[in-house]
Design an enzyme around this catalytic site. Structure first.
Site, PDB file in Angstrom:
ATOM      1  N   ASP A  16       1.046  -1.279   0.076  1.00  0.00           N
ATOM      2  CA  ASP A  16      -0.033   0.171   0.116  1.00  0.00           C
ATOM      3  C   ASP A  16       0.856   1.280  -0.141  1.00  0.00           C
ATOM      4  O   ASP A  16       2.263   1.059   0.227  1.00  0.00           O
ATOM      5  CB  ASP A  16      -0.767   0.129   1.298  1.00  0.00           C
ATOM      6  CG  ASP A  16      -1.816   1.266   1.402  1.00  0.00           C
ATOM      7  OD1 ASP A  16      -2.487   1.734   0.253  1.00  0.00           O
ATOM      8  OD2 ASP A  16      -2.024   1.803   2.319  1.00  0.00           O
ATOM      9  N   SER A  17       0.281   2.219  -0.209  1.00  0.00           N
ATOM     10  CA  SER A  17       1.136   3.664  -0.137  1.00  0.00           C
ATOM     11  C   SER A  17       1.355   3.837   1.257  1.00  0.00           C
ATOM     12  O   SER A  17       2.434   4.759   1.612  1.00  0.00           O
ATOM     13  CB  SER A  17       0.174   4.685  -0.705  1.00  0.00           C
ATOM     14  OG  SER A  17      -1.072   4.717   0.016  1.00  0.00           O
ATOM     15  N   TYR A  48      -0.584   8.466  -1.972  1.00  0.00           N
ATOM     16  CA  TYR A  48      -0.453   8.178  -3.635  1.00  0.00           C
ATOM     17  C   TYR A  48      -1.628   9.042  -4.424  1.00  0.00           C
ATOM     18  O   TYR A  48      -1.405   9.301  -5.381  1.00  0.00           O
ATOM     19  CB  TYR A  48      -0.698   6.608  -3.793  1.00  0.00           C
ATOM     20  CG  TYR A  48       0.554   5.864  -3.828  1.00  0.00           C
ATOM     21  CD1 TYR A  48       1.890   6.294  -3.117  1.00  0.00           C
ATOM     22  CD2 TYR A  48       0.726   4.690  -4.229  1.00  0.00           C
ATOM     23  CE1 TYR A  48       3.040   5.397  -3.105  1.00  0.00           C
ATOM     24  CE2 TYR A  48       1.803   3.679  -4.304  1.00  0.00           C
ATOM     25  CZ  TYR A  48       3.032   4.221  -3.537  1.00  0.00           C
ATOM     26  OH  TYR A  48       3.965   3.247  -3.524  1.00  0.00           O
ATOM     27  N   GLY A  49      -2.713   9.280  -3.572  1.00  0.00           N
ATOM     28  CA  GLY A  49      -3.734  10.034  -4.117  1.00  0.00           C
ATOM     29  C   GLY A  49      -3.273  11.381  -4.922  1.00  0.00           C
ATOM     30  O   GLY A  49      -4.060  11.530  -5.810  1.00  0.00           O
ATOM     31  N   CYS A  79      -4.110  -1.089  -2.236  1.00  0.00           N
ATOM     32  CA  CYS A  79      -4.550   0.356  -2.461  1.00  0.00           C
ATOM     33  C   CYS A  79      -5.328   0.561  -3.503  1.00  0.00           C
ATOM     34  O   CYS A  79      -5.048   0.097  -4.640  1.00  0.00           O
ATOM     35  CB  CYS A  79      -3.005   0.858  -2.423  1.00  0.00           C
ATOM     36  SG  CYS A  79      -3.045   2.463  -2.887  1.00  0.00           S
ATOM     37  N   ASN A  80      -6.328   1.411  -3.246  1.00  0.00           N
ATOM     38  CA  ASN A  80      -7.198   1.590  -4.521  1.00  0.00           C
ATOM     39  C   ASN A  80      -6.332   2.362  -5.712  1.00  0.00           C
ATOM     40  O   ASN A  80      -6.572   2.321  -6.751  1.00  0.00           O
ATOM     41  CB  ASN A  80      -8.420   2.373  -4.139  1.00  0.00           C
ATOM     42  CG  ASN A  80      -9.629   1.203  -3.679  1.00  0.00           C
ATOM     43  OD1 ASN A  80     -10.403   0.877  -4.513  1.00  0.00           O
ATOM     44  ND2 ASN A  80      -9.318   0.960  -2.202  1.00  0.00           N
ATOM     45  N   THR A  81      -5.732   3.552  -4.984  1.00  0.00           N
ATOM     46  CA  THR A  81      -4.970   4.373  -6.233  1.00  0.00           C
ATOM     47  C   THR A  81      -3.867   3.516  -7.005  1.00  0.00           C
ATOM     48  O   THR A  81      -3.880   3.458  -8.368  1.00  0.00           O
ATOM     49  CB  THR A  81      -4.309   5.706  -5.277  1.00  0.00           C
ATOM     50  OG1 THR A  81      -5.210   6.078  -4.304  1.00  0.00           O
ATOM     51  CG2 THR A  81      -3.850   6.609  -6.245  1.00  0.00           C
ATOM     52  N   GLU A 160      -6.156   8.846   9.320  1.00  0.00           N
ATOM     53  CA  GLU A 160      -5.015   8.541   9.900  1.00  0.00           C
ATOM     54  C   GLU A 160      -4.698   9.320  11.279  1.00  0.00           C
ATOM     55  O   GLU A 160      -3.776   9.224  11.839  1.00  0.00           O
ATOM     56  CB  GLU A 160      -3.918   9.136   8.783  1.00  0.00           C
ATOM     57  CG  GLU A 160      -3.174   7.835   8.301  1.00  0.00           C
ATOM     58  CD  GLU A 160      -2.682   7.836   7.187  1.00  0.00           C
ATOM     59  OE1 GLU A 160      -1.508   8.884   6.885  1.00  0.00           O
ATOM     60  OE2 GLU A 160      -2.988   7.514   6.178  1.00  0.00           O
ATOM     61  N   CYS A 192     -11.257   3.273  -0.949  1.00  0.00           N
ATOM     62  CA  CYS A 192      -9.896   3.619  -0.537  1.00  0.00           C
ATOM     63  C   CYS A 192      -9.735   2.680   1.003  1.00  0.00           C
ATOM     64  O   CYS A 192     -10.815   2.288   1.565  1.00  0.00           O
ATOM     65  CB  CYS A 192     -10.079   4.949   0.113  1.00  0.00           C
ATOM     66  SG  CYS A 192      -8.692   5.253   0.832  1.00  0.00           S
ATOM     67  N   THR A 193      -8.464   2.212   0.980  1.00  0.00           N
ATOM     68  CA  THR A 193      -8.585   1.347   2.067  1.00  0.00           C
ATOM     69  C   THR A 193      -8.425   1.685   3.564  1.00  0.00           C
ATOM     70  O   THR A 193      -8.573   1.056   4.342  1.00  0.00           O
ATOM     71  CB  THR A 193      -7.064   0.689   1.844  1.00  0.00           C
ATOM     72  OG1 THR A 193      -6.090   1.927   1.528  1.00  0.00           O
ATOM     73  CG2 THR A 193      -6.831  -0.241   0.774  1.00  0.00           C
ATOM     74  N   HIS A 194      -8.604   2.965   3.672  1.00  0.00           N
ATOM     75  CA  HIS A 194      -8.831   3.669   4.763  1.00  0.00           C
ATOM     76  C   HIS A 194     -10.301   3.618   5.272  1.00  0.00           C
ATOM     77  O   HIS A 194     -10.622   3.730   6.540  1.00  0.00           O
ATOM     78  CB  HIS A 194      -8.413   5.166   4.696  1.00  0.00           C
ATOM     79  CG  HIS A 194      -6.993   5.535   4.841  1.00  0.00           C
ATOM     80  ND1 HIS A 194      -6.066   4.969   3.985  1.00  0.00           N
ATOM     81  CD2 HIS A 194      -6.098   6.153   5.647  1.00  0.00           C
ATOM     82  CE1 HIS A 194      -4.972   5.158   4.161  1.00  0.00           C
ATOM     83  NE2 HIS A 194      -4.966   6.080   5.301  1.00  0.00           N
TER      84      HIS A 194
HETATM   85  N1  DGL Z   1      -4.144   3.873   0.095  1.00  0.00           N
HETATM   86  C1  DGL Z   1      -4.840   4.710  -0.631  1.00  0.00           C
HETATM   87  C2  DGL Z   1      -5.982   4.320  -1.516  1.00  0.00           C
HETATM   88  O1  DGL Z   1      -6.547   2.954  -1.011  1.00  0.00           O
HETATM   89  C3  DGL Z   1      -5.225   5.863   0.277  1.00  0.00           C
HETATM   90  C4  DGL Z   1      -4.047   6.787   0.705  1.00  0.00           C
HETATM   91  C5  DGL Z   1      -3.251   7.373  -0.364  1.00  0.00           C
HETATM   92  O2  DGL Z   1      -3.671   8.373  -1.010  1.00  0.00           O
HETATM   93  O3  DGL Z   1      -1.947   6.873  -0.621  1.00  0.00           O
HETATM   94  O4  DGL Z   1      -6.434   4.906  -2.206  1.00  0.00           O
END
Ligand code: DGL
Length: 275
Positions: A16-17, A48-49, A79-81, A160, A192-194
């Site tokens: 993940d990011s 990463y977004g 990570c979705n991004t 976060e 988004c994983t959060h």
């Molecule tokens: N983990 C990222 C996602 O799922 C969110 C945080 C980021 O922007 O890196 O998109």
């Protein structure tokens, strides 16, 4: 290139990011408790977004190599991004050596299993929403589904910092979800994983008629399916978990508690030194 010969006792690689992908690691650990995990969070480049597609592809490929160097028997892009932007690039780079799982396909499958028509909302980072990948993948299979997307960049940093289940998070969440484009949706994808951490708050915004979908459990089931197909399920009792980050701070270490129940020790791995 031919497949690497893996053993069931090899670990599942997850990246993940940052530390948000620990929600996916937690779901995999819950579904497959005997599996060894190796996790990499690219905290040096978080978030990463906001990064360019070229940067996200570059980071993701290097991290995939790191996981392969540590014998990962499959790679989960938690990570979705990164899934939205770098899945194809990582798959091409890995070249069939191990299966690569993104968080997007299992989520799209949930939509198709539950809806033949209707309006589907997607919320995620700017990068994920800009890629338009959810709409494309959903409508590739069923053009009748109307997909509307909204970038919600305040949510990940808010979570976060520990702001959820309180007055501030309620105000931010309500403000995003009240946008006209998200009116009368039949389902909302938490892209988004959060966001699993604010699933309850999001659910309470909607009436029972809206299905709230987070992909962590679906991804864990996909991993199980892939391991079974490849005879790679670990039956041994000893499951180890290793968590690496590209930049270590005490604050990241503290935040792991939000995302993963159980002790985690983040180890610093300076993957970007000398690059
Ligand atoms: N983990 C990222 C996602 O799922 C969110 C945080 C980021 O922007 O890196 O998109």
């Amino acid at each position: 290139m031919s497949k690497i010969k893996h053993k069931p006792s090899d670990p599942i690689g997850i990246f993940d990011s940052g530390i948000g992908g620990l929600t996916v690691a937690a779901a995999i650990h819950k579904a497959l408790p005997s599996e060894k995990l190796i996790y990499f969070g690219d905290t040096a480049h978080l978030p990463y977004g906001d990064k360019s597609p070229d940067s996200i592809k570059y980071y993701s490929i290097r991290i995939a190599d790191f996981l392969l160097e540590h014998k990962a028997k499959c790679i989960v892009i938690a990570c979705n991004t990164a899934s939205a932007i770098a899945y194809e690039a990582v798959k091409k780079h890995v070249n069939g050596k191990v299966p690569v799982v993104s968080v997007i396909e299992p989520t799209v499958e949930i939509i198709h299993n539950n809806f033949s028509q209707g309006k589907i909302g997607v919320i995620g980072t700017k990068g994920t929403i800009r890629s338009d990948v959810y709409r494309k993948k959903i409508q590739d299979k069923n053009e009748k589904l109307n997909v509307v997307s909204l970038a919600t960049p305040l949510l990940a940093p808010m979570i976060e910092e520990g702001f959820f289940n309180n007055r501030i998070s309620k105000t931010v969440i309500d403000s995003y979800l009240s946008r006209p484009k998200l009116k009368k949706i039949d389902a909302l994808i938490l892209a988004c994983t959060h966001y699993p951490l604010i699933k309850k708050e999001i659910s309470s915004f909607y009436s029972k008629g809206t299905m709230i979908i987070d992909s962590a459990e679906a991804v864990a089931e996909k991993v199980r399916e892939i391991l079974e197909e490849n005879d790679l399920m670990n039956t041994g009792k000893k499951s180890t978990r290793h968590f690496f980050v590209s930049d270590f701070t005490q604050s990241f270490q503290e935040s792991t508690k939000i995302f993963f129940k159980g002790p985690i020790e983040l180890k610093h791995y300076p993957i970007w030194d000398n690059e």
